[in-house]
Design a protein around this motif. Structure first.
Motif, short mmCIF file in Angstrom:
data_model
loop_
_atom_site.label_atom_id
_atom_site.label_comp_id
_atom_site.label_asym_id
_atom_site.label_seq_id
_atom_site.Cartn_x
_atom_site.Cartn_y
_atom_site.Cartn_z
N TYR A 110 0.85 -1.09 0.00
CA TYR A 110 -0.08 -0.14 -0.11
C TYR A 110 0.82 1.22 0.14
CZ TYR A 110 -4.10 -2.60 0.82
OH TYR A 110 -5.29 -3.58 1.05
N HIS A 111 0.51 2.17 -0.47
CA HIS A 111 0.97 3.58 -0.71
C HIS A 111 0.58 4.12 0.80
CE1 HIS A 111 1.48 8.10 -2.21
NE2 HIS A 111 2.57 7.72 -1.71
N GLY A 171 -3.34 3.71 -0.91
CA GLY A 171 -3.89 3.04 -2.16
C GLY A 171 -3.07 1.93 -2.60
N ARG A 172 -3.52 0.86 -3.10
CA ARG A 172 -2.90 -0.50 -3.26
C ARG A 172 -2.26 -0.26 -4.27
NH1 ARG A 172 -5.26 -5.82 -3.36
NH2 ARG A 172 -3.32 -7.00 -3.81
#
Length: 65
Positions: A21-22, A27-28
């Motif tokens: 993840y970010h 975000g993935r």
């Protein structure tokens, strides 16, 4: 003499699966297949395998039909 036995199934998966993840926005992160020459994402049906004979020559592997 009889010995009572209980047989248990070992089909359950207790593994932990992680994703990337970010951290800034959750975000993935995924792995995209991008062509180095065309600089575009390549769909799965256009992917193939081969043996790199030289830097400029690839011998494609036989395809299964």
């Amino acid at each position: 003499m009889t010995v009572p036995m209980n047989v248990l199934s070992a089909t359950e998966d207790y593994s932990i699966h992680f994703h990337q993840y970010h951290m800034a926005n959750q975000g993935r992160i995924r792995y995209r297949k991008v062509c180095e020459l065309g600089n575009r994402e390549v769909p799965q049906e256009e992917l193939g395998k081969g043996y790199e004979l030289t830097r400029t020559q690839v011998i494609p592997s036989p395809t299964r039909t």
